[in-house]
Design a protein around this motif. Structure first.
Motif, PDB file in Angstrom:
ATOM      1  N   ARG A 237       0.602  -1.214  -0.041  1.00  0.00           N
ATOM      2  CA  ARG A 237       0.100  -0.058   0.066  1.00  0.00           C
ATOM      3  C   ARG A 237       0.977   1.341  -0.042  1.00  0.00           C
ATOM      4  NH1 ARG A 237      -2.343   2.578   4.550  1.00  0.00           N
ATOM      5  NH2 ARG A 237      -4.027   3.886   3.862  1.00  0.00           N
ATOM      6  N   GLU A 238       2.096   1.096   0.331  1.00  0.00           N
ATOM      7  CA  GLU A 238       2.862   2.414   0.688  1.00  0.00           C
ATOM      8  C   GLU A 238       3.407   2.863  -0.981  1.00  0.00           C
ATOM      9  OE1 GLU A 238       3.895   3.744   3.577  1.00  0.00           O
ATOM     10  OE2 GLU A 238       3.244   2.111   4.614  1.00  0.00           O
ATOM     11  N   ASN A 239       3.186   2.265  -1.976  1.00  0.00           N
ATOM     12  CA  ASN A 239       3.552   2.442  -3.469  1.00  0.00           C
ATOM     13  C   ASN A 239       2.516   3.623  -3.701  1.00  0.00           C
ATOM     14  OD1 ASN A 239       4.240   2.640  -6.045  1.00  0.00           O
ATOM     15  ND2 ASN A 239       4.043   0.602  -6.529  1.00  0.00           N
ATOM     16  N   PRO A 240       3.308   4.798  -3.993  1.00  0.00           N
ATOM     17  CA  PRO A 240       2.590   5.986  -4.357  1.00  0.00           C
ATOM     18  C   PRO A 240       2.152   5.981  -5.751  1.00  0.00           C
ATOM     19  CG  PRO A 240       5.017   6.484  -4.209  1.00  0.00           C
ATOM     20  CD  PRO A 240       4.811   5.323  -4.024  1.00  0.00           C
ATOM     21  N   THR A 241       2.460   5.177  -6.651  1.00  0.00           N
ATOM     22  CA  THR A 241       2.202   5.220  -8.003  1.00  0.00           C
ATOM     23  C   THR A 241       0.878   4.227  -8.261  1.00  0.00           C
ATOM     24  OG1 THR A 241       3.340   3.219  -8.554  1.00  0.00           O
ATOM     25  CG2 THR A 241       4.667   5.322  -8.695  1.00  0.00           C
ATOM     26  N   ARG A 242       0.285   3.581  -7.301  1.00  0.00           N
ATOM     27  CA  ARG A 242      -1.002   2.792  -7.375  1.00  0.00           C
ATOM     28  C   ARG A 242      -1.945   3.733  -7.893  1.00  0.00           C
ATOM     29  NH1 ARG A 242       0.149  -2.361  -5.877  1.00  0.00           N
ATOM     30  NH2 ARG A 242      -2.432  -2.674  -5.887  1.00  0.00           N
ATOM     31  N   THR A 243      -2.643   3.407  -8.746  1.00  0.00           N
ATOM     32  CA  THR A 243      -3.947   4.002  -9.242  1.00  0.00           C
ATOM     33  C   THR A 243      -5.054   3.796  -8.329  1.00  0.00           C
ATOM     34  OG1 THR A 243      -4.990   2.148 -10.685  1.00  0.00           O
ATOM     35  CG2 THR A 243      -3.291   3.878 -11.644  1.00  0.00           C
ATOM     36  N   PRO A 244      -6.275   4.589  -8.308  1.00  0.00           N
ATOM     37  CA  PRO A 244      -7.224   4.190  -7.186  1.00  0.00           C
ATOM     38  C   PRO A 244      -7.861   2.997  -7.504  1.00  0.00           C
ATOM     39  CG  PRO A 244      -7.523   6.597  -8.389  1.00  0.00           C
ATOM     40  CD  PRO A 244      -6.436   5.852  -8.985  1.00  0.00           C
ATOM     41  N   MET A 245      -7.953   2.333  -8.833  1.00  0.00           N
ATOM     42  CA  MET A 245      -8.374   1.265  -9.170  1.00  0.00           C
ATOM     43  C   MET A 245      -7.589   0.089  -8.461  1.00  0.00           C
ATOM     44  SD  MET A 245      -9.845   1.290 -12.909  1.00  0.00           S
ATOM     45  CE  MET A 245     -10.289  -0.628 -13.175  1.00  0.00           C
ATOM     46  N   GLU A 246      -6.308   0.161  -8.826  1.00  0.00           N
ATOM     47  CA  GLU A 246      -5.155  -0.833  -8.020  1.00  0.00           C
ATOM     48  C   GLU A 246      -5.431  -0.619  -6.403  1.00  0.00           C
ATOM     49  OE1 GLU A 246      -1.737  -0.600 -11.307  1.00  0.00           O
ATOM     50  OE2 GLU A 246      -1.838   0.919  -9.985  1.00  0.00           O
ATOM     51  N   GLN A 247      -5.545   0.370  -5.982  1.00  0.00           N
ATOM     52  CA  GLN A 247      -5.609   0.434  -4.519  1.00  0.00           C
ATOM     53  C   GLN A 247      -6.949  -0.207  -4.046  1.00  0.00           C
ATOM     54  OE1 GLN A 247      -3.706   1.383  -2.188  1.00  0.00           O
ATOM     55  NE2 GLN A 247      -2.428   2.897  -2.864  1.00  0.00           N
ATOM     56  N   GLN A 248      -8.153  -0.245  -4.790  1.00  0.00           N
ATOM     57  CA  GLN A 248      -9.190  -0.526  -4.497  1.00  0.00           C
ATOM     58  C   GLN A 248      -9.400  -2.453  -4.603  1.00  0.00           C
ATOM     59  OE1 GLN A 248     -12.033   0.301  -3.061  1.00  0.00           O
ATOM     60  NE2 GLN A 248     -13.115  -1.793  -3.248  1.00  0.00           N
ATOM     61  N   ALA A 249      -8.426  -2.855  -5.559  1.00  0.00           N
ATOM     62  CA  ALA A 249      -8.245  -4.152  -5.878  1.00  0.00           C
ATOM     63  C   ALA A 249      -7.220  -4.553  -4.586  1.00  0.00           C
ATOM     64  CB  ALA A 249      -7.270  -4.417  -6.962  1.00  0.00           C
ATOM     65  N   LEU A 250      -6.155  -3.988  -4.108  1.00  0.00           N
ATOM     66  CA  LEU A 250      -5.436  -4.149  -3.035  1.00  0.00           C
ATOM     67  C   LEU A 250      -6.452  -4.589  -1.723  1.00  0.00           C
ATOM     68  CD1 LEU A 250      -2.844  -4.706  -1.657  1.00  0.00           C
ATOM     69  CD2 LEU A 250      -2.705  -2.325  -1.347  1.00  0.00           C
ATOM     70  N   ARG A 251      -7.415  -3.512  -1.588  1.00  0.00           N
ATOM     71  CA  ARG A 251      -8.104  -3.512  -0.466  1.00  0.00           C
ATOM     72  C   ARG A 251      -8.908  -4.524  -0.516  1.00  0.00           C
ATOM     73  NH1 ARG A 251      -8.325   2.408  -1.046  1.00  0.00           N
ATOM     74  NH2 ARG A 251     -10.165   2.083  -2.236  1.00  0.00           N
ATOM     75  N   ARG A 252      -9.356  -5.257  -1.488  1.00  0.00           N
ATOM     76  CA  ARG A 252     -10.322  -6.263  -1.624  1.00  0.00           C
ATOM     77  C   ARG A 252      -9.442  -7.646  -1.401  1.00  0.00           C
ATOM     78  NH1 ARG A 252     -15.150  -5.280  -4.136  1.00  0.00           N
ATOM     79  NH2 ARG A 252     -15.379  -3.497  -5.062  1.00  0.00           N
ATOM     80  N   ARG A 253      -8.187  -7.568  -1.855  1.00  0.00           N
ATOM     81  CA  ARG A 253      -7.207  -8.572  -1.411  1.00  0.00           C
ATOM     82  C   ARG A 253      -6.811  -8.838   0.019  1.00  0.00           C
ATOM     83  NH1 ARG A 253      -2.300  -8.456  -3.338  1.00  0.00           N
ATOM     84  NH2 ARG A 253      -2.377  -6.353  -4.372  1.00  0.00           N
ATOM     85  N   LEU A 254      -6.832  -7.691   0.782  1.00  0.00           N
ATOM     86  CA  LEU A 254      -6.522  -7.461   2.014  1.00  0.00           C
ATOM     87  C   LEU A 254      -7.784  -7.942   2.884  1.00  0.00           C
ATOM     88  CD1 LEU A 254      -4.637  -6.469   4.414  1.00  0.00           C
ATOM     89  CD2 LEU A 254      -5.457  -4.375   4.020  1.00  0.00           C
ATOM     90  N   ASP A 255      -8.907  -7.457   2.634  1.00  0.00           N
ATOM     91  CA  ASP A 255     -10.354  -8.010   2.919  1.00  0.00           C
ATOM     92  C   ASP A 255     -10.120  -9.465   2.916  1.00  0.00           C
ATOM     93  OD1 ASP A 255     -10.853  -5.174   3.676  1.00  0.00           O
ATOM     94  OD2 ASP A 255     -12.482  -5.240   2.116  1.00  0.00           O
ATOM     95  N   ALA A 256     -10.069 -10.037   1.876  1.00  0.00           N
ATOM     96  CA  ALA A 256      -9.953 -11.646   2.012  1.00  0.00           C
ATOM     97  C   ALA A 256      -8.942 -12.111   2.834  1.00  0.00           C
ATOM     98  CB  ALA A 256      -9.852 -11.984   0.607  1.00  0.00           C
ATOM     99  N   ALA A 257      -7.779 -11.768   2.965  1.00  0.00           N
ATOM    100  CA  ALA A 257      -6.727 -12.177   3.839  1.00  0.00           C
ATOM    101  C   ALA A 257      -6.989 -11.979   5.397  1.00  0.00           C
ATOM    102  CB  ALA A 257      -5.497 -11.545   3.697  1.00  0.00           C
ATOM    103  N   ILE A 258      -7.774 -10.853   5.560  1.00  0.00           N
ATOM    104  CA  ILE A 258      -8.216 -10.709   6.937  1.00  0.00           C
ATOM    105  C   ILE A 258      -9.134 -11.610   7.358  1.00  0.00           C
ATOM    106  CG2 ILE A 258      -9.560  -9.097   8.427  1.00  0.00           C
ATOM    107  CD1 ILE A 258      -8.034  -6.880   7.134  1.00  0.00           C
ATOM    108  N   GLU A 259     -10.237 -11.749   6.284  1.00  0.00           N
ATOM    109  CA  GLU A 259     -11.252 -12.748   6.721  1.00  0.00           C
ATOM    110  C   GLU A 259     -10.685 -14.458   7.038  1.00  0.00           C
ATOM    111  OE1 GLU A 259     -15.346 -14.907   4.880  1.00  0.00           O
ATOM    112  OE2 GLU A 259     -14.349 -13.044   3.949  1.00  0.00           O
TER     113      GLU A 259
END
Length: 838
Positions: A149-171
């Protein structure tokens, strides 16, 4: 910069907490989502019972908080290095090399010293936490996504995809469950070590190496790369027989076989990658004759990519190498062939990391120690395991075998007994002067009395003809300039024996006496002393910042080599994530290098001049010991300890294969140091980390005003005292007097409760006052991170403590399994919240 760092801490935790709440809401756990929303608010303190799975929810939130802290520390370190320069970060290679340059050490002096540096962290099986291995894997997944998530070049869509992967890992983590339902066997603890050997340490070693080489170029630009300091790993898991009925000869053999299998697996992966990387064609550059000849000597036609062909040959030969030196020779041939072809850069990038891995890893990954109590030095099973070691070394050499450690060493005879057992097992080598032992025998001094007598015991042991022959034999076999005698000192039992102040002082005295005994040993050229520091993961068991710990060692006690235990939950905290692990090892290596040179520099200038406070500290330490002993020996103390802490639940838990007591007796002396410290921290007394300190300094201030003035002047200038006081300050700050009172309500005898709690609270206030008098009232400025770490956890921890107290009452009334499971969940959650167990 500090404000930005602390704000990031909050932001990362808020982000992870929100993702956790999102997951809880998505699976229909709205009540738990609301709990997490308010549990970390200072205004949320309440005595209401937690909802079902509420303990697990807070426990998981603490794991996310710890992750945010780790990321904050790593990112802040990077930011400081970028903005202030690499040399600004204490303890790192750039910092320590700069300190050596400022102390007028030349490039050649540092280069020569590096050849003698050898550091070995030793993983031990003392897990007083109940995390399942699968939980550690899930936590690493989440941490890597937080870093991503620290990567400043990630687009909003990429950040949203990361949040979804993170949610799955947390679950996945939420659904995995944290508590071990069955007590782990030694085999599962061996499996935990194997995880680090095969999946973590190879990558960490590469990061450590890269940091060192870049730091050297920064400190000494334009010079040739120096030899890197040697870093290896050891382990006790599967070899520690001290009071452990399940560590049999078969288990020890399994540990050795498993370590070798995993190490060879690492080598298979590395050699496959090497073969893929070496795509050089002999049509572009002719292959050297030596390489072509060696391939032909194997009965093969030379292909058009001979460098790759040689790498594949090494892969094929891997099961047939007897010792790592044979692989090292083949790697050197490949390196020479690449360099002769002008491919120096390829040799540096592809071969040198493998050459360093041979030195660190061999074919075993971690050398296995054998430990046994002095009370069983006569046991027949010791001969059995030594015979197995003889058979193993006849096939695989001695690289995978560490030391035979004799715990609770009281006399030289305890050590000499091992020689007799080794002779009976066939581990004696005949020399021209008589028999010599093939494996090193190492004393472990643990109690205050044994530490006090350690110098005399070592001197007697070193003067024995068998020891002299053994040291000379091992010196010749290992091609060393001087014979090496290892000695282990125990931080945990010495603290349990006499309190933190006396423990640290007697450990310091012991190191000075041991160094003197080694220097005066009747062996040509004296004996090099290697001290094995048995430090635990908490202040009460010797923990503290690595670089300051190294600086606090007495001069003359560090000669280039050091072993240090990595125990229990500390292994995961330090090494689960590679950057954190690399940073820790860098500070360990860089600190040992710097202070080895500084110790030697002081020695060359004549006898070390002691600090003015050192001469008067003996009396202070003994005062502290007397106050501590008076408490734990007072009538009713055992009952207070047994009822005011969850020691009985800890003993009934599934948090390690080793029994909590050495022989099963219900005494303080028989209880191992780990559950002793763990239980006090669970009830927020933290007693092993501070008790006795306040009275010792207060009495000194009242009766010895001149000594008090010396101590106040030395509190920051004498590193030993400063390090000790800062550790005590942390223990006091992390304790909680209000919770001490609440836990003490569990003590059935009101007179015992009133008397002992009163003594503890009085000493607590006294210690807090004395530490402030010595270090100054500016704690908020000096320790902002410590205070924030405590404050951010306070409200949620208080709810967990009150839940634990309620469950302790219920479980002690009926002893049913379901209540115990709920109780152990609070033990695990509190340990995670405090970031400390035993």
């Amino acid at each position: 910069m500090l404000e930005v760092e602390l704000r990031k801490w909050d932001d990362d935790f808020r982000f992870l907490r929100e993702r956790f709440q999102t997951v809880l809401l998505s699976i229909g756990e709205a009540e738990l989502a609301q709990l997490i929303e308010g549990a970390f608010s200072a205004s949320a303190e309440t005595s209401e019972p937690l909802p079902p799975r509420g303990v697990q929810a807070i426990s998981m939130a603490f794991q996310l908080l710890n992750m945010a802290e780790e990321n904050r520390a790593n990112q802040a370190r990077r930011k400081r290095e970028t903005e202030l320069g690499a040399e600004s970060e204490p303890g790192t290679w750039p910092y320590q090399l700069r300190q050596l340059r400022d102390a007028s050490f030349s490039e050649s002096q540092v280069r020569d010293a590096l050849r003698r540096i050898h550091v070995q962290p030793v993983l031990t099986a003392h897990p007083t936490e109940a995390k399942r291995p699968a939980v550690l894997e899930r936590l690493r997944e989440i941490y890597l996504m937080l870093v991503e998530r620290e990567n400043p070049t990630r687009t909003p869509m990429e950040q949203q995809a990361l949040r979804r992967r993170l949610d799955a890992a947390i679950e996945r983590l939420w659904r995995t469950g944290e508590i071990l339902l069955e007590r782990p066997g030694v085999e599962s603890e061996i499996g935990n070590v194997l995880h680090y050997v095969s999946n973590v340490f190879p990558g960490v070693l590469q990061l450590v190496s890269e940091r060192f080489r870049e730091s050297w170029d920064l400190a000494f630009p334009g010079t040739d790369p120096p030899p890197e300091p040697r870093l290896t790993f050891g382990t006790w898991v599967g070899g520690d027989r001290d009071g452990h009925p399940f560590v049999t000869t078969a288990v020890t053999r399994f540990a050795l076989e498993s370590l070798r299998e995993r190490a060879l697996g690492v080598w298979r992966d590395r050699l496959r990658s090497l073969a893929q990387a070496l795509s050089l064609s002999d049509s572009m550059q002719p292959a050297p004759a030596i390489l072509r000849d060696r391939i032909a000597a194997c009965g093969l036609a030379v292909e058009h990519e001979p460098w790759r062909q040689w790498a594949r040959l090494m892969l094929d030969k891997l099961p047939h190498y007897r010792v790592p030196q044979e692989l090292a020779a083949d790697l050197q041939l490949l390196s020479d062939a690449l360099r002769e072809s002008g491919a120096d850069g390829v040799a540096r990038a592809e071969i040198e990391p493998l050459q360093r891995l041979v030195s660190s890893y061999g074919f075993h990954g971690a050398a296995l120690d054998i430990r046994q109590s002095s009370e069983k030095a006569e046991a027949a099973d010791n001969i059995e395991v030594l015979r197995m070691i003889r058979e193993w070394t006849e096939t695989h050499g001695y690289g995978s075998i560490g030391s035979f450690i004799v715990s609770m060493t009281h006399s030289a005879q305890d050590l000499l007994n091992v020689y007799r057992l080794a002779s009976e097992a066939g581990l004696a080598h005949e020399t021209a002067e008589g028999p010599a032992c093939e494996i090193p025998v190492v004393p472990l001094f643990e109690t205050l009395d044994d530490l006090e007598n350690s110098g005399e015991v070592l001197a007697e042991f070193l003067a024995h003809p068998m020891t002299i022959r053994t040291l000379r034999h091992r010196q010749a076999r290992d091609s060393r300039a001087r014979p090496v005698q290892e000695v282990m000192i125990g931080y945990s039992d010495s603290n349990k024996d006499g309190g933190i102040l006396a423990s640290h002082w007697y450990l310091r005295k012991a190191q000075i006496q041991l160094a003197r005994a080694a220097r005066e040993a009747p062996i040509d050229g004296a004996v090099e002393l290697r001290i094995f520091h048995g430090r635990g993961g908490t202040i009460g068991r010797g923990a503290g910042p690595t670089h300051i710990f190294l600086e606090s060692l007495p001069f003359g006690t560090l000669e280039g080599e050091m072993r240090v235990t990595e125990q229990g939950e500390v292994i995961a905290q330090k090494y689960a994530n590679r950057l954190t692990g690399a940073t820790h090892l860098e500070r360990l290596l860089a600190g040992v290098t710097r202070w080895t040179l500084m110790h030697e520099g002081m020695h060359e200038c004549g006898p070390a001049v002691s600090h003015p406070a050192e001469e008067c500290f003996e009396a202070v330490a003994n005062l502290s010991r007397d106050v501590y002993r008076k408490l734990i020996e007072t009538e009713g103390f055992l009952d207070f300890f047994s009822q005011a802490t969850p020691i009985d639940a800890i003993e009934a838990s599934h948090i390690g294969s080793r029994p909590a007591r050495r022989s099963g007796q219900r005494t303080i002396r028989d209880l191992r140091a780990i559950p002793w410290v763990f239980s006090w921290s669970q009830a927020r007394f933290n007693l092993p980390g501070w008790f006795g300190v306040g009275s010792a300094f207060n009495r000194t201030r009242q009766s010895e005003p001149e000594v008090w003035r010396i101590l106040t002047r030395s509190a920051r200038s004498w590193t030993f005292l400063s390090y000790l006081l800062h550790n005590v300050e942390f223990s006091v700050a992390a304790a909680d007097a209000g919770l001490m009172v609440e836990y003490s309500e569990l003590v059935e005898d009101s007179s015992v409760r009133t008397r002992i709690l009163g003594a503890i609270l009085e000493e607590y206030e006294r210690t807090r006052s004395m530490v402030e008098a010595l270090l100054g009232p500016d704690r908020e400025r000096r320790r902002p991170r410590m205070l924030k770490a405590i404050a951010i956890r306070r409200a949620a921890l208080t709810r967990l403590h009150r839940e634990q107290i309620s469950l302790l009452r219920a479980w002690r009334a009926n002893r049913d399994e379901r209540t115990l499971e709920a109780l152990l969940a609070t033990v695990n959650a509190i340990a995670g919240g405090l970031k400390t167990t035993g």
